[in-house]
Design a protein around this motif. Structure first.
Motif, short mmCIF file in Angstrom:
data_model
loop_
_atom_site.label_atom_id
_atom_site.label_comp_id
_atom_site.label_asym_id
_atom_site.label_seq_id
_atom_site.Cartn_x
_atom_site.Cartn_y
_atom_site.Cartn_z
N UNK A 1 0.83 -1.20 0.00
CA UNK A 1 0.00 0.00 0.00
C UNK A 1 0.87 1.26 0.00
N UNK A 2 1.96 1.21 0.75
CA UNK A 2 2.85 2.37 0.84
C UNK A 2 3.49 2.68 -0.51
N UNK A 3 3.95 1.65 -1.20
CA UNK A 3 4.64 1.84 -2.48
C UNK A 3 3.69 2.33 -3.57
N UNK A 4 2.45 1.80 -3.58
CA UNK A 4 1.51 2.15 -4.65
C UNK A 4 0.56 3.27 -4.25
N UNK A 5 0.60 3.70 -2.99
CA UNK A 5 -0.21 4.82 -2.50
C UNK A 5 -1.71 4.59 -2.71
N UNK A 6 -2.20 3.51 -2.16
CA UNK A 6 -3.64 3.27 -2.17
C UNK A 6 -3.97 2.29 -1.05
N UNK A 7 -5.26 2.14 -0.74
CA UNK A 7 -5.75 1.13 0.19
C UNK A 7 -6.75 0.26 -0.56
N UNK A 8 -6.67 -1.06 -0.35
CA UNK A 8 -7.62 -1.96 -0.98
C UNK A 8 -9.01 -1.79 -0.42
N UNK A 9 -10.02 -1.95 -1.27
CA UNK A 9 -11.40 -1.79 -0.81
C UNK A 9 -11.76 -2.82 0.25
N UNK A 10 -11.24 -4.04 0.12
CA UNK A 10 -11.56 -5.11 1.06
C UNK A 10 -10.43 -5.41 2.03
N UNK A 11 -9.29 -4.77 1.87
CA UNK A 11 -8.09 -5.17 2.62
C UNK A 11 -7.42 -4.02 3.36
#
Length: 363
Positions: free
Chosen positions: A119-129
């Motif tokens: 998440x840190x590298x791609x700068x997003x949070x998963x909808x379910x995770x």
């Protein structure tokens, strides 16, 4: 270490704060999850370190290998964390991509407890995770911390704990992205370290607990003022936000431990609240499952719409269904999955006791 039931209330409050972030993503409330996660980190640092301290001391007195202590600690943690975690990962493998196509690419990181760096590298949070990043941090902590606590010379234990706090605190001065900058594990060391510091005081300097509690009174006031100034924009310089939040969490935990020694825990309406105590007991399931429940309710309503046309547009139905599942699913998980696995801990006792020992805190 005796079981302090009021710590379950702390767990419940932390879980509620995280749930509010994901269920009510509105200004100010969306930051409550950050507070909740740090409460969990401080509590883990305290409980895990105290368990390790106590069993290190027992091992040194009885001649048991420290490696045996580590092995038993690791397997007991695995029994607590892994069964329903990998059940969730398996369910995401089967159905997750129907909700969020990115889920398939996340499975390898979920399985290796490295999703926080993903998440840190791609700068997003998963909808379910989105909630799983902190579980990855916890697991990385469990792999590292026992080696520190069990094998460092006792006279350097305090130095090691203070070093961890310092690493976590100073790293936050270089964070430019509040949303993702706190995901790397090293930025969390201060929260774990502050909990560990309380453990060190209680095990090796118990006479200082009263003084520690009084010092924390002053630090809490300072932390609250700095937080208010930073979040309001009145203070424009970088601040170690996680450290400030963790000091407040530590103050609450220290209060409970200090007052429990004389059975003088106040705020009974809060710390002895039966609903919160129940939620604390099932807090791991609450934390793990809550983010998926609204999707399950939505899918059910969509499926039933041809038969009950008003269901999919009924707001009260969504509220009732989500809240009901929020309690039902974690309770079923606790009763039929987690509890049976936890019963296997008897095969990984730290040492054979001659007499029954007091119940330990459920962590």
């Amino acid at each position: 270490m005796l079981y302090i039931k009021q710590l379950d209330t702390v767990r419940a409050i932390a879980a509620i704060l995280v749930i509010l972030t994901h269920w009510l993503p509105i200004p100010y409330i969306q930051y409550s999850g950050f507070v909740g996660v740090n409460i969990f980190f401080v509590l883990s640092g305290f409980l895990i370190t105290r368990i390790l301290f106590e069993h290190r001391n027992e091992a040194e007195e009885s001649g048991i290998s420290k490696l045996t202590v580590f092995k038993n600690f690791f397997f007991r943690r695995a029994l607590r964390i892994l069964p329903i975690y990998f059940l969730m990962v398996f369910m995401l493998y089967l159905f997750g991509s129907n909700v969020d196509p990115k889920t398939d690419s996340e499975l390898i990181y979920l399985s290796t407890f490295t999703i926080n760096f993903h998440f840190y590298n791609l700068k997003y949070f998963g909808d379910l995770t989105a909630q799983c990043w902190s579980l990855a941090v916890e697991e990385q902590f469990y792999l590292l911390w026992p080696w520190v606590i069990l094998y460092i010379n006792k006279k350097y234990l305090l130095h090691a704990i203070l070093a961890f706090i310092l690493i976590g605190t100073t790293s936050q001065f270089f964070i430019n992205d509040f949303e993702y900058g706190y995901l790397p594990t090293y930025t969390c060391f201060d929260a774990f370290g502050l909990g560990a510091l309380l453990s060190w005081v209680m095990v090796y300097r118990p006479h200082l607990l009263n003084k520690t509690y009084k010092v924390l009174h002053l630090l809490v006031i300072l932390s609250a003022l700095l937080l208010a100034g930073r979040l309001s924009g009145a203070i424009g310089v970088p601040m170690p936000i996680r450290t400030l939040v963790s000091v407040i969490a530590l103050w609450v935990i220290t209060y409970l431990m200090y007052k429990s020694q004389t059975n003088e825990i106040g705020f009974s309406f809060l710390f002895n609240n039966k609903l919160l105590l129940f939620m604390g007991k099932i807090s791991y399931g609450l934390y793990l499952y809550h983010i998926s429940l609204p999707y399950i309710v939505w899918a059910f309503a969509k499926y039933m719409k041809p038969y009950i046309s008003s269901l999919a547009d009924n707001y009260l139905f969504y509220v009732f269904a989500n809240v009901s599942l929020l309690f039902l699913v974690p309770w079923l998980s606790w009763r039929f999955i987690e509890k049976p696995f936890l019963s296997l801990k008897k095969y990984f006792v730290y040492q054979k006791a001659a007499t029954p020992t007091p119940a330990r805190a459920a962590v």
